[in-house]
Design a protein around this motif. Sequence first.
Motif: not given
Length: 311
Positions: A45-64
């Motif tokens: 039923e789900m078509d897409y997901a939008v998730v954070p990858l990185e921030n220009s100040t803090n760097g990686q979003v390690v969970f992703t």
Amino acid sequence: MSKVLFLGPVGTYSHQAVIQQFPDEELIPAASIPECFERLVSSTEMDYAVVPLENSTNGQVVFTYDLFRDFMELDQNPRLEVVGEQYVDIAHCLISPVKLSVDQLKNVDVVYSHPQVWGQVKDYLTSFDKKYGKTSKIDCSSTSGAVERCLNEYEASGKITLAIGSRVSASLHKGTIVDSDINDIKGNTTRFLVLKRRDGFNKIASQSLPPNGDETKVNFVTFVINQDNPGSLISVLNVLREQDLNMCSISSRPFHNHTQSERKWQYCFFIEFYDKSDIDYELLIESFDQHCERWIHWGRFYRNALYYQIS
């Protein structure tokens, strides 16, 4: 109408990213980044997901990053692919439940926000504490949740606390903006990836959203090298040089290989490189197969035009 998952709750910067990409679709908040991945994989039923990858100040979003790594570790026939990207300007605001006087601000002793925010407003909060008195910084699961908690506490007990979040979250929860654009570094931006369930398995992911003002395509690949001998990583990167492909990012995360339990330290590498009209993907596949213990091509998607904008 497509159903699109995003890291909730509503009013977060993730919410803004999904609105930018899918303004007319059904948007569904998820409690965590893993939930975005898992529900997209498991529910047709789900078509897409939008998730954070990185921030220009803090760097990686390690969970992703770690979810991409873990998917590769468990299954080299991935059920997801990256089909697009979005960029959101992170402009934090200091938010209160009501308009405050200077004396009231001096009595505030608690500020709520998401853990990643503290490093982005460190100088501002140091100055605030010197001016109004020391405050405790308390983590919340999201910036929107921080604003909601601040407002709920005031409604329940009259206690005045502050939160750091976006203008959207202040408007959504009917909070008052005490100060705006409080980032220490202006132009702070978070990059988000758009995920889609993969139809079958191909070595090279082929789906992508339509271009947004830019015809440049980016390839996103993760891999683990065969061994730790000198030059092993270079052997993989030479695959790109041989085809004159421009690598635009590289990073790594620890990787635990369950098939080789005696090796406690190994790394998964993440690279992105720009596409070319004459790229030889068959040769690319052959080279990665030769030099990598395992690898996955997660996507070949258009560079978003917001990548080039400077706030």
